[in-house]
Design a protein around this motif. Structure first.
Motif, PDB file in Angstrom:
ATOM      1  N   VAL B  10       0.848  -1.205   0.000  1.00 28.82           N
ATOM      2  CA  VAL B  10       0.000   0.000   0.000  1.00 28.82           C
ATOM      3  C   VAL B  10       0.880   1.252   0.000  1.00 28.82           C
ATOM      4  O   VAL B  10       1.890   1.314   0.701  1.00 28.82           O
ATOM      5  CB  VAL B  10      -0.953   0.000   1.223  1.00 28.82           C
ATOM      6  N   GLY B  11       0.496   2.237  -0.803  1.00 30.74           N
ATOM      7  CA  GLY B  11       1.264   3.486  -0.863  1.00 30.74           C
ATOM      8  C   GLY B  11       2.377   3.419  -1.893  1.00 30.74           C
ATOM      9  O   GLY B  11       2.302   2.638  -2.843  1.00 30.74           O
ATOM     10  N   HIS B  12       3.428   4.244  -1.718  1.00 30.73           N
ATOM     11  CA  HIS B  12       4.572   4.301  -2.653  1.00 30.73           C
ATOM     12  C   HIS B  12       4.093   4.514  -4.086  1.00 30.73           C
ATOM     13  O   HIS B  12       4.585   3.881  -5.023  1.00 30.73           O
ATOM     14  CB  HIS B  12       5.413   3.008  -2.620  1.00 30.73           C
ATOM     15  N   THR B  13       3.108   5.398  -4.280  1.00 30.63           N
ATOM     16  CA  THR B  13       2.505   5.559  -5.604  1.00 30.63           C
ATOM     17  C   THR B  13       3.317   6.521  -6.467  1.00 30.63           C
ATOM     18  O   THR B  13       3.993   7.413  -5.949  1.00 30.63           O
ATOM     19  CB  THR B  13       1.075   6.103  -5.456  1.00 30.63           C
ATOM     20  N   ARG B  36      -3.139   3.285  -8.068  1.00 32.00           N
ATOM     21  CA  ARG B  36      -2.188   2.152  -8.117  1.00 32.00           C
ATOM     22  C   ARG B  36      -2.141   1.371  -6.804  1.00 32.00           C
ATOM     23  O   ARG B  36      -1.328   0.461  -6.656  1.00 32.00           O
ATOM     24  CB  ARG B  36      -0.785   2.652  -8.436  1.00 32.00           C
ATOM     25  N   ASN B  37      -2.963   1.726  -5.845  1.00 32.61           N
ATOM     26  CA  ASN B  37      -3.046   0.952  -4.603  1.00 32.61           C
ATOM     27  C   ASN B  37      -3.791  -0.371  -4.846  1.00 32.61           C
ATOM     28  O   ASN B  37      -4.487  -0.518  -5.849  1.00 32.61           O
ATOM     29  CB  ASN B  37      -3.746   1.786  -3.531  1.00 32.61           C
ATOM     30  N   PRO B  38      -3.684  -1.339  -3.910  1.00 30.44           N
ATOM     31  CA  PRO B  38      -4.231  -2.682  -4.149  1.00 30.44           C
ATOM     32  C   PRO B  38      -5.707  -2.739  -4.586  1.00 30.44           C
ATOM     33  O   PRO B  38      -6.037  -3.506  -5.482  1.00 30.44           O
ATOM     34  CB  PRO B  38      -4.034  -3.389  -2.812  1.00 30.44           C
ATOM     35  N   THR B  39      -6.595  -1.949  -3.985  1.00 31.22           N
ATOM     36  CA  THR B  39      -7.987  -1.995  -4.453  1.00 31.22           C
ATOM     37  C   THR B  39      -8.288  -0.841  -5.394  1.00 31.22           C
ATOM     38  O   THR B  39      -9.449  -0.608  -5.754  1.00 31.22           O
ATOM     39  CB  THR B  39      -9.027  -1.975  -3.301  1.00 31.22           C
ATOM     40  N   LEU B 247      -8.066  12.264 -19.438  1.00 33.07           N
ATOM     41  CA  LEU B 247      -7.999  11.062 -20.270  1.00 33.07           C
ATOM     42  C   LEU B 247      -7.502  11.413 -21.669  1.00 33.07           C
ATOM     43  O   LEU B 247      -6.580  10.782 -22.199  1.00 33.07           O
ATOM     44  CB  LEU B 247      -9.403  10.437 -20.329  1.00 33.07           C
ATOM     45  N   GLU B 248      -8.087  12.457 -22.254  1.00 34.59           N
ATOM     46  CA  GLU B 248      -7.812  12.842 -23.635  1.00 34.59           C
ATOM     47  C   GLU B 248      -6.376  13.345 -23.809  1.00 34.59           C
ATOM     48  O   GLU B 248      -5.689  12.980 -24.750  1.00 34.59           O
ATOM     49  CB  GLU B 248      -8.819  13.942 -24.020  1.00 34.59           C
ATOM     50  N   LEU B 249      -5.918  14.200 -22.882  1.00 37.76           N
ATOM     51  CA  LEU B 249      -4.636  14.874 -23.073  1.00 37.76           C
ATOM     52  C   LEU B 249      -3.465  14.143 -22.431  1.00 37.76           C
ATOM     53  O   LEU B 249      -2.337  14.236 -22.899  1.00 37.76           O
ATOM     54  CB  LEU B 249      -4.702  16.304 -22.510  1.00 37.76           C
ATOM     55  N   GLU B 250      -3.732  13.432 -21.324  1.00 39.45           N
ATOM     56  CA  GLU B 250      -2.614  12.826 -20.598  1.00 39.45           C
ATOM     57  C   GLU B 250      -2.733  11.305 -20.488  1.00 39.45           C
ATOM     58  O   GLU B 250      -1.859  10.657 -19.924  1.00 39.45           O
ATOM     59  CB  GLU B 250      -2.512  13.424 -19.182  1.00 39.45           C
ATOM     60  N   GLY B 251      -3.846  10.750 -20.980  1.00 36.77           N
ATOM     61  CA  GLY B 251      -4.005   9.300 -20.990  1.00 36.77           C
ATOM     62  C   GLY B 251      -4.340   8.679 -19.652  1.00 36.77           C
ATOM     63  O   GLY B 251      -4.281   7.462 -19.487  1.00 36.77           O
ATOM     64  N   ILE B 252      -4.727   9.509 -18.686  1.00 36.16           N
ATOM     65  CA  ILE B 252      -5.026   8.985 -17.348  1.00 36.16           C
ATOM     66  C   ILE B 252      -6.531   8.769 -17.204  1.00 36.16           C
ATOM     67  O   ILE B 252      -7.319   9.706 -17.329  1.00 36.16           O
ATOM     68  CB  ILE B 252      -4.508   9.949 -16.258  1.00 36.16           C
ATOM     69  N   PHE B 253      -6.919   7.523 -16.948  1.00 27.99           N
ATOM     70  CA  PHE B 253      -8.335   7.137 -16.838  1.00 27.99           C
ATOM     71  C   PHE B 253      -8.716   7.168 -15.353  1.00 27.99           C
ATOM     72  O   PHE B 253      -8.440   6.232 -14.618  1.00 27.99           O
ATOM     73  CB  PHE B 253      -8.510   5.735 -17.421  1.00 27.99           C
ATOM     74  N   ALA B 254      -9.302   8.277 -14.929  1.00 29.60           N
ATOM     75  CA  ALA B 254      -9.575   8.481 -13.510  1.00 29.60           C
ATOM     76  C   ALA B 254     -11.072   8.553 -13.246  1.00 29.60           C
ATOM     77  O   ALA B 254     -11.871   8.745 -14.163  1.00 29.60           O
ATOM     78  CB  ALA B 254      -8.908   9.776 -13.032  1.00 29.60           C
ATOM     79  N   GLY B 255     -11.428   8.406 -11.969  1.00 27.47           N
ATOM     80  CA  GLY B 255     -12.818   8.578 -11.547  1.00 27.47           C
ATOM     81  C   GLY B 255     -13.203  10.052 -11.534  1.00 27.47           C
ATOM     82  O   GLY B 255     -12.360  10.937 -11.702  1.00 27.47           O
ATOM     83  N   VAL B 256     -14.498  10.312 -11.329  1.00 26.24           N
ATOM     84  CA  VAL B 256     -15.012  11.676 -11.492  1.00 26.24           C
ATOM     85  C   VAL B 256     -14.525  12.615 -10.392  1.00 26.24           C
ATOM     86  O   VAL B 256     -14.341  13.808 -10.619  1.00 26.24           O
ATOM     87  CB  VAL B 256     -16.559  11.655 -11.532  1.00 26.24           C
ATOM     88  N   SER B 257     -14.300  12.104  -9.180  1.00 31.53           N
ATOM     89  CA  SER B 257     -13.842  12.998  -8.105  1.00 31.53           C
ATOM     90  C   SER B 257     -12.477  13.599  -8.457  1.00 31.53           C
ATOM     91  O   SER B 257     -12.172  14.732  -8.095  1.00 31.53           O
ATOM     92  CB  SER B 257     -13.778  12.265  -6.769  1.00 31.53           C
ATOM     93  N   THR B 258     -11.665  12.835  -9.195  1.00 26.68           N
ATOM     94  CA  THR B 258     -10.362  13.351  -9.625  1.00 26.68           C
ATOM     95  C   THR B 258     -10.537  14.542 -10.571  1.00 26.68           C
ATOM     96  O   THR B 258      -9.751  15.493 -10.540  1.00 26.68           O
ATOM     97  CB  THR B 258      -9.546  12.226 -10.306  1.00 26.68           C
ATOM     98  N   GLY B 259     -11.586  14.496 -11.403  1.00 29.61           N
ATOM     99  CA  GLY B 259     -11.866  15.629 -12.286  1.00 29.61           C
ATOM    100  C   GLY B 259     -12.149  16.893 -11.487  1.00 29.61           C
ATOM    101  O   GLY B 259     -11.711  17.986 -11.861  1.00 29.61           O
ATOM    102  N   ALA B 260     -12.870  16.748 -10.377  1.00 28.58           N
ATOM    103  CA  ALA B 260     -13.161  17.907  -9.519  1.00 28.58           C
ATOM    104  C   ALA B 260     -11.861  18.472  -8.938  1.00 28.58           C
ATOM    105  O   ALA B 260     -11.662  19.684  -8.871  1.00 28.58           O
ATOM    106  CB  ALA B 260     -14.119  17.502  -8.396  1.00 28.58           C
ATOM    107  N   CYS B 286      -7.667  10.041  -7.099  1.00 33.18           N
ATOM    108  CA  CYS B 286      -8.246   9.227  -6.018  1.00 33.18           C
ATOM    109  C   CYS B 286      -8.446   7.775  -6.420  1.00 33.18           C
ATOM    110  O   CYS B 286      -8.216   6.867  -5.637  1.00 33.18           O
ATOM    111  CB  CYS B 286      -9.608   9.767  -5.616  1.00 33.18           C
ATOM    112  N   ASP B 287      -8.949   7.588  -7.633  1.00 35.13           N
ATOM    113  CA  ASP B 287      -9.188   6.227  -8.107  1.00 35.13           C
ATOM    114  C   ASP B 287      -9.281   6.237  -9.628  1.00 35.13           C
ATOM    115  O   ASP B 287      -9.289   7.304 -10.254  1.00 35.13           O
ATOM    116  CB  ASP B 287     -10.436   5.598  -7.454  1.00 35.13           C
TER     117      ASP B 287
END
Lengths: 90, 315
Positions: B10-13, B36-39, B247-260, B286-287
């Protein structure tokens, strides 16, 4: 100068159900005074003797006024104000 | 990288730069990939820390049942940790959360008790406190008030950020339990006090704010306003727009809270550019987006995505 204020569900009994109202004022305190004149009773739901009530959050252009100048925050012509109760996230 | 067990990992992300979203070479954005954490979420840190702390304090004994109010991620993290450490888990979750969260909780063996959609997490907290009173042998770790939640970020997330980005000027994260912001905020206050600590708070649809009266409002016991520099409220439209840009510019597929959170980070970046100041702005991913595919936020127009999130606890 009139400023748009978004009213949360729980305070709409004071605004006849309106979710978006307008108010006048140079500072947030003046805007709240003006709201109280047009919607009597709403002021004391927002403020107590210590200022902004604990479970009330007010945002000017999405920024929490507690981190601006609180009730003395200056409100500009094109600013929008949002009032929300504090709820749990997480 | 090698670890003795999954929990040890866990951690070390990773902290990754965002060359296309950063406005200039002097004002840079950095994403800390907590997916990148286990869950797959930042909550693994708090869940593990709270369980280990309760074991140390002998609040948790072998075979015990844990109880937790959660909108999803903390429950999923606790379910994984509980399974590894030999506990049962009962989660109280609002019914207006994505179906994937319930599926993941079931996969890791947690039992779900739903709380009413109206009132959001406030209701989940209320129901959980009632269940705790009825079941005195259950252990509620209570993420909103458990110091081990914030301590995990003081001891790990904060130091990881400073080690990877010694020039950090701003840290931006979501405000839910407040654990991430309180822990990282306290770490920087003690170790690099000029770093600004910025909260991005999700602004949900009206259903979620459906309190019966204002005295039912809720502020997490962990929250200490003095640790924050500022706090922004971000609505679903901006959150979805930024999630898609990431997602479009940096290729990172994140959840919606990350967008906020990204929305608040970009606001800070724009202010730095306008003031001709340099800035290194780190924020939390976040996820990943996997748990939100069923909500439809990655497809169609912004209007459709906004409609899809109405009344949902999307962060």
């Amino acid at each position: 100068m009139s400023i748009e204020v978004r009213i949360p569900t729980i305070l709409r009994p004071y605004t006849s159900g309106e979710k978006l109202v307008t108010a006048q004022g140079i500072t947030l305190a003046e805007v709240i005074n003006d709201l109280e004149i047009n919607y009597p009773g709403i002021g004391e739901r927002l403020l107590d003797e210590n200022g902004l009530r604990r479970f009330i959050n007010i945002y000017v252009n999405d920024e929490d006024v507690r981190f601006l100048d609180g009730l003395q925050s200056v409100i500009g012509e094109n600013d929008s104000i949002t009032i929300l109760p504090a709820v749990a996230g997480g | 990288m090698r670890f003795d067990s999954l929990l040890d990992s866990v951690g070390h992300t990773p902290l990754v730069g965002l060359p296309r979203l950063s406005p200039s070479p002097d004002v840079r954005l950095w994403a800390k990939l907590e997916d990148r954490n286990p869950t797959g979420s930042v909550k693994d840190r708090a869940a593990l820390a709270m369980v280990l702390d309760a074991e140390r304090n002998e609040i948790l004994t072998p075979g015990a049942t844990l109880l937790e109010p959660t909108s999803g991620n903390t429950g999923i993290s606790l379910a994984m940790v509980a399974k590894q450490r030999g506990y049962q888990l009962v989660c109280v979750m609002p019914e207006n959360t994505s179906v994937e969260r319930a599926q993941l909780l079931a996969i890791w063996g947690a039992k779900i008790i739903y709380s009413p959609a109206a009132g959001g997490s406030n209701e989940a907290v209320r129901v959980a406190k009632g269940l705790a009173a009825e079941n005195p042998d259950w252990v509620m770790l209570y993420q909103y008030g458990n110091p081990a939640n914030a301590l995990a970020h003081y001891e790990n997330t904060g130091p990881e950020l400073l080690a990877d980005l010694p020039s950090i000027t701003h840290f931006v994260a979501g405000l839910g339990t407040t654990g991430t912001l309180m822990g990282v905020g306290r770490f920087f206050r003690d170790n690099k006090p000029d770093v600004s600590i910025v909260a991005a708070e999700p602004r949900y649809g009206e259903l979620v704010y459906g309190l019966r009266n204002l005295d039912e409002g809720f502020i997490p016991e962990l929250y200490d306003e003095s640790l924050l520099t500022t706090r922004f409220s971000v609505g679903p439209r901006d959150a979805v727009r930024r999630t898609r840009e990431l997602l479009e510019l940096e290729g990172i597929f994140a959840g919606v809270s990350t967008g906020a959170i990204l929305h608040a980070a970009l606001g800070i970046a724009a202010k730095a550019v306008a003031a001709k100041e340099s800035a290194d702005i780190a924020f939390i991913v976040c996820d990943g987006g996997w748990k939100y595919l069923s909500t439809g936020v990655y497809e169609g127009s912004l209007d459709e995505a906004e409609d899809a999130l109405e009344g949902q606890l999307w962060a």
